[in-house]
Design a protein around this motif. Structure first.
Motif, PDB file in Angstrom:
ATOM      1  N   ALA A 164     -47.800  10.078   8.505  1.00 55.02           N
ATOM      2  CA  ALA A 164     -48.917   9.237   8.950  1.00 55.02           C
ATOM      3  C   ALA A 164     -50.235   9.991   8.925  1.00 55.02           C
ATOM      4  O   ALA A 164     -51.290   9.407   9.177  1.00 55.02           O
ATOM      5  CB  ALA A 164     -48.640   8.711  10.354  1.00 55.02           C
ATOM      6  N   ALA A 192     -51.152  12.451  10.964  1.00 51.83           N
ATOM      7  CA  ALA A 192     -51.639  12.756  12.315  1.00 51.83           C
ATOM      8  C   ALA A 192     -52.270  14.143  12.326  1.00 51.83           C
ATOM      9  O   ALA A 192     -52.024  14.963  11.436  1.00 51.83           O
ATOM     10  CB  ALA A 192     -50.471  12.693  13.303  1.00 51.83           C
ATOM     11  N   GLY A 243     -51.473   7.443  14.015  1.00 52.61           N
ATOM     12  CA  GLY A 243     -51.818   7.667  12.621  1.00 52.61           C
ATOM     13  C   GLY A 243     -51.466   6.493  11.722  1.00 52.61           C
ATOM     14  O   GLY A 243     -52.209   6.157  10.796  1.00 52.61           O
TER      15      GLY A 243
END
Length: 135
Positions: A77, A79, A132
């Protein structure tokens, strides 16, 4: 693969966890006794080192899925690498400490503290992954 470079510590934590769990599996088989529950597992007795080793391994297996899923999801994602690396690395340190306490002592408060803090790391990784994914 350059996209994964910022997550080197988290990736290393995943690799280390893939070593820790089999080590605990090997340790869990040492000292087996004939005192077993009908299911074949050791009888619940924290004074019994075999029982503690078996529980340390079982507990590691139980948290493996959530740790791997949350860490990989956070990486995919995108993050914040600092937090992903910190939480994944901290998870490894806490779980190794927990396994040591679990295997070598009967100190349940310390074991529970390490377990709780490691679980918070997994939850933090999951929150980072969700943030995310929906950013």
């Amino acid at each position: 693969m350059d996209a994964f470079d910022p997550y080197a510590h988290a990736i290393a934590a995943l690799a280390l966890w893939a070593v820790v769990v089999p080590v605990l599996a090997a340790v869990s088989t040492r000292g087996r006794t004939s005192d077993r529950a009908p299911c074949g597992k050791p009888v619940r007795d924290y004074a019994d080192p075999w029982y503690r080793r078996e529980r340390a391994f079982a507990n590691a297996v139980e948290i493996s899925g959530p740790f791997v899923a949350a860490t990989v999801a956070a990486i995919l994602a995108g993050a914040a690498p600092f937090w992903v690396n910190l939480l994944a690395s901290l998870f490894i340190v806490l779980r190794v400490a927990m396994a040591a306490v679990h295997v070598m002592t009967e100190n349940q408060p310390a074991r529970s503290a390490f377990w709780s803090l490691a679980l918070l790391c997994v939850l933090g990784l999951a929150v980072l992954a969700l943030a995310g994914a929906f950013a």
